[in-house]
Design an enzyme around this catalytic site. Sequence first.
Site, short mmCIF file in Angstrom:
data_model
loop_
_atom_site.label_atom_id
_atom_site.label_comp_id
_atom_site.label_asym_id
_atom_site.label_seq_id
_atom_site.Cartn_x
_atom_site.Cartn_y
_atom_site.Cartn_z
CE LYS A 1 -0.19 -4.66 4.68
NZ LYS A 1 0.35 -6.04 4.25
CG HIS B 1 -6.13 -0.67 -3.39
ND1 HIS B 1 -6.58 0.48 -2.52
CD2 HIS B 1 -7.35 -1.21 -3.84
CE1 HIS B 1 -7.89 0.39 -2.32
NE2 HIS B 1 -8.30 -0.67 -2.94
NE ARG C 1 8.41 -4.12 -1.63
CZ ARG C 1 7.50 -3.06 -2.14
NH1 ARG C 1 8.29 -2.21 -2.65
NH2 ARG C 1 6.49 -2.84 -2.23
CG ASN D 1 5.84 -1.27 1.37
OD1 ASN D 1 5.37 -2.50 1.53
ND2 ASN D 1 5.25 -0.38 0.79
N GLY E 1 -2.24 -5.07 -1.96
CA GLY E 1 -2.56 -5.01 -3.52
C GLY E 1 -4.14 -4.65 -3.58
N GLY E 2 -5.03 -4.42 -2.35
CA GLY E 2 -6.24 -4.20 -2.42
C GLY E 2 -7.03 -5.60 -2.21
CB VAL F 1 8.08 0.63 -7.82
CG1 VAL F 1 8.30 0.96 -9.49
CG2 VAL F 1 7.98 -0.63 -7.70
CE LYS G 1 -6.74 -0.31 4.97
NZ LYS G 1 -5.76 0.23 5.55
#
Length: 447
Positions: A116, A235, A291, A289, A164-165, A294, A158
């Site tokens: 990140k 998240h 990739r 991301n 995912g939080g 979803v 973070k």
Amino acid sequence: MFQKILIANRGEIALRVLRACKELGIQTVVVHSTADADAMHVRLADESVCIGPPPSRDSYLNIHQIVAACEITGADAVHPGYGFLSENAKFADILAAHNITFIGPSGDHIRIMGDKIEAKRTAKRLGIPVVPGSDGAVTEEKEAKRIAAEIGYPVIIKASAGGGGRGMKVARSEADLVVALQTARSEAGAAFGDDAVYIEKYLEKPRHIEVQVFGDGAGRGVHFGERDCSLQRRHQKVWEEAPSPALNAEERAHIGGVCAKAIADLGYSGAGTIEFLYENGEFYFIEMNTRLQVEHPVTEAITGIDLVHEQIRVASGGGLSVRQEDIRFQGHAIECRINAEDPRTFTPSPGTITHFHTPGGLGIRVDSGVYSGYKIPPYYDSLIGKLIVHGRNRVECMMRLRRALDEFVVDGIKTTLPLFRDLVGNADIANGEYDIHWLEKYLAKED
């Protein structure tokens, strides 16, 4: 073009990729755990290879078994779907060492965007707007206090390797900061094996806006518009739509152009999503991301372009099939993630589906790998399907979604369908007036 693609995933995304391969005339191999022997993608693939017992670490995350499956079947490429090994740089590198194409970006780009802190540095260098905060990892309490004072409270801490939080804490004062820093580092170390954290300005009521991008790896990049993914719980995205109800045409064109140029300058190859927090007309980079997402079907609905076809084309060396001026946005699309969970407590609800009936009609798409009589295993993500609805405008899309949800039947287990039936009738949702905190506040009221 590839002769045979191995699909290193399960569930609806494995079936989604399999269908794209068949449309392109490419032979398919799927891998599966013993728990997924009766899965739909296993039934429909040209070949299947069992790679281990139910736990993911022994099957879908077992790189050596997947490479062996490629060699046994002669697969010349691997599509990782999302989750599992889709953003694993080591996996991409190992496939390359075995002369097997990873349908995704390079291992180097996965590594950059998977960190990140480095991702934020890279985004800033590429001209992408970022949230004010630390330039790198923060380890000392004194340094954290200085940075927080400079950017102003509240701040959010973070995990650098997070998601995912987890390893994420909000501090509204200097007293909060000390505890939040220690807690975030502890959680990050336990969850990711890396306790590095960074500090950013905490936005009070932002929306989550993400831009779908593609690069050809040779200096060309395009964007396929944005998606609004603000309806989240812990998240995790629940409802996604495109285009965002919050943006105007000028904002949409601006941020899309910024992202497309960044991807081109990076020399990126394949699909990617650049995610932002959006508040008061300003965009702030969160992460990228590397990739397929979803929620990619909502982008396909408003553009008419198959993003998996595009992934395969780019990975095979065919380049992008479209220029930016070829991409046209038509209408509005919404996706609801249907999970095998209690709609009130969100407790997983594995078990046998006794009856499964999907809605139909114009503008309705259901991506799911389940069927009547299918037994949902307790070992994996609870997503069992996605309902995607498209209309000429948002009002028509919402009306069509309401009708589709009424037709959707899943018996034998609990699902989140009742939640969406409630949401589609809510005035805030109907008006597009929500932020990333809206859903959790709504659920708290209902309790």
